[in-house]
Design an enzyme around this catalytic site. Structure first.
Site, PDB file in Angstrom:
ATOM      1  N   GLY A 182      38.073  51.158  36.499  1.00 10.55           N
ATOM      2  CA  GLY A 182      39.549  51.393  36.405  1.00 10.55           C
ATOM      3  C   GLY A 182      40.752  50.983  37.413  1.00 10.55           C
ATOM      4  N   VAL A 237      25.523  51.964  35.779  1.00 13.29           N
ATOM      5  CA  VAL A 237      24.633  52.505  36.193  1.00 13.29           C
ATOM      6  C   VAL A 237      23.340  53.832  36.025  1.00 13.29           C
ATOM      7  CG1 VAL A 237      24.983  54.058  38.828  1.00 13.29           C
ATOM      8  CG2 VAL A 237      26.493  52.016  38.629  1.00 13.29           C
ATOM      9  N   HIS A 444      69.966  36.648  43.204  1.00 18.54           N
ATOM     10  CA  HIS A 444      69.626  35.497  43.522  1.00 18.54           C
ATOM     11  C   HIS A 444      68.874  35.769  45.197  1.00 18.54           C
ATOM     12  CE1 HIS A 444      66.953  32.003  43.925  1.00 18.54           C
ATOM     13  NE2 HIS A 444      68.627  31.367  44.134  1.00 18.54           N
TER      14      HIS A 444
END
Ligand SMILES: Cc1cc2nc3c(=O)[nH]c(=O)nc-3n(C[C@H](O)[C@H](O)[C@H](O)COP(=O)(O)OP(=O)(O)OC[C@H]3O[C@@H](n4cnc5c(N)ncnc54)[C@H](O)[C@@H]3O)c2cc1C
Length: 465
Positions: A182, A237, A444
């Protein structure tokens, strides 16, 4: 002492609720048992993690990124103590800032641990163990969340650590095993990888970043693997055994199969967080709970008169800005105003490199809801500023309603994604269409032009591909 509003917990939910209520003329107190204000976020969460992420990113850039720009600095040397000082100084400045805001807004900080004593009453146990009762017209529970434990695995904050221990390791581990792919696991894994750790991530699901748009998560995985992350997906795990130095984590495929052992100097348990309501006495007050969270209505009221809750202890994403917005909305509701949180437009950011940011619906969510949508995508590799800054990884994806063109979700993987996502959030707050975004003049050269191009791409008229 009697207050108009008494808040329990000085995290982003609680302290922001208190400030807004004070602005609206209420007499406000906040109970906080930690030594400093700011809650999880400022003390052991968002702020220290971002300080460490920024510093480790600068370290990596000095080592690998600058030479390509013609800036030769030689091999950078890590001064971890100085890096930790930067993190600690950042936390200190932020928590002091909240204390200043309390004084400025005449909010009383009641130091100690709060318990709901009776309707409209809160008992606060100070450092000397004595309890004082305070009365309030409204009581807000904003006690946050705590680390979710991994059954059978004991966190010692030295070798087997939670996010808190991972923010203060004495030296970079050679091998770091992260349990959970996560946000917290990937962020802290990224910080230590940049400082030299080999990082293996074990995740129960067959993907990383559960809940995020699938294509975005796939791209994030590819980029993280390129950086050296090893993912063990679809694995659990089953145990962590401490060794003479470090630990061995046993992992097993979820679908069955032979177990495997991973050596680690440090194991980071990051499987999630759970609401923290211990010792508050909610049960005795008869407050309704659902899967550990306090049940509230649309106005943050619990089923107990005068008792409200916000932030990580209630439904919704466990995010600081969601807690803050709920705090503001609740203070306004209590002042007779129309406080409101739009849960459809809560951005979320993973501060990996590059960043991953999203707001609104993912493709998976739209498909599940049967909404017809159009997709516009644009890659940073075709953006001039991205090329000039060598930050070409990632893309912007705009999801718009197929018939109305209203933007339903925006997802960005790329440098600065966590900043860029907000133009999408503002657009969505106003119910904007992809055409609105596409016709908005963008400076830009900026990375944000990729957002405009992705919006143009919704109607297949991107200009620079
Ligand atoms: C490592 C890490 C990184 C994170 N990074 C981010 C991020 O980048 N962005 C983001 O949006 N979110 C992030 N989060 C999540 C974020 O910290 C939480 O969503 C947020 O702090 C929740 O705010 P809250 O006000 O609900 O509770 P909290 O911030 O948890 O505050 C609750 C406070 O209540 C106090 N308290 C509890 N019980 C009592 C009691 N009985 N009496 C008195 N005081 C009490 C606690 O001491 C605590 O200070 C991160 C979390 C972690 C752990």
């Amino acid at each position: 002492m009697t207050y108009d509003l008494l808040v329990i917990g000085a995290g982003p939910g609680g302290y922001v609720c208190a400030i807004r209520a004070a602005q609206l003329g209420m007499k406000v107190a906040v109970v906080e048992k930690r030594e400093t204000l700011g809650g999880t976020c400022l003390n052991i969460g968002c702020i220290p993690s971002k300080a460490l992420l920024h510093a480790s990113e600068a370290f990596e850039e000095a080592g690998h990124g600058l030479a390509a720009l013609g800036v030769v600095v030689g091999r950078p040397k890590l001064d971890l103590a100085a890096m930790m000082k930067h993190k600690d100084d950042t936390v200190a400045a932020n928590v002091a800032g909240v204390a200043y805001l309390f004084k400025k807004n005449k909010i009383d900080w009641l130091k100690g641990e709060a318990r709901l004593a009776a309707p409209g009453q809160v008992a606060v146990k100070g450092a000397d163990g004595a309890e004082t009762i305070y009365e309030a017209g409204a009581i807000v529970v904003a006690t946050g969340a705590e680390v979710a434990p991994l059954p059978g695995v004991e966190i010692d904050e030295q070798i087997v650590v939670s996010s808190t221990g991972a923010l203060s390791l004495a030296k970079p581990p050679k091998k770091l095993v992260v349990v959970g792919a996560g946000v917290i696991g990937l962020e802290l894994g990224s910080a230590w990888r940049r400082l030299g750790a080999e990082v293996a991530v074990v995740e129960f699901l067959d993907r990383i970043l559960p809940g995020m748009d699938g294509e975005v998560a796939k791209q994030a995985r590819r980029l993280l693997e390129k950086q050296g992350f090893a993912f063990h997906l679809g694995c659990k795990v089953t145990g962590v055994e401490k060794a003479a130095s470090g630990a061995k984590a046993t992992i097993e495929p979820v679908s069955g199969g032979a177990p495997q052992r991973l050596d680690a100097d440090v194991v980071l348990v990051a499987i999630g967080r759970r609401p923290y309501t211990q010792g508050l006495g909610l049960e005795a007050q008869g407050a309704a709970m659902e899967r550990g969270r306090i049940v509230v209505d649309a106005r943050f009221a619990t089923n107990v008169a005068g008792l409200y809750a916000i932030g990580d202890v209630i439904r919704g994403p466990m995010l600081a800005h969601k807690a803050e917005d709920e705090g503001v909305a609740l203070a306004e509701i209590l002042a007779g105003q129309a406080g409101h949180v739009n849960y459809d437009v809560i951005p979320s950011v993973v501060y990996a490199s590059p960043e991953i940011a999203s707001v609104g619906k993912s493709e998976e969510e739209l498909k599940a809801a049967g909404v017809a949508y159009a997709v516009g995508k644009f890659s940073f590799s075709a953006n001039g500023r991205a090329r000039a800054t060598r930050r070409v990884d990632g893309f912007v994806k705009v999801l718009a309603d197929a018939s109305t063109d209203r933007v339903l979700g925006v997802h960005i993987v790329g440098f600065g994604a966590g900043e860029m996502i907000h133009e999408a959030a503002v657009l969505m707050e106003f119910g904007g269409a992809s055409e609105d975004l596409a016709r908005t003049c963008h400076a830009h050269p900026t990375l944000s032009e990729a957002v405009k191009e992705a919006a143009l791409a919704v109607e297949k008229r991107a200009l620079h591909v």
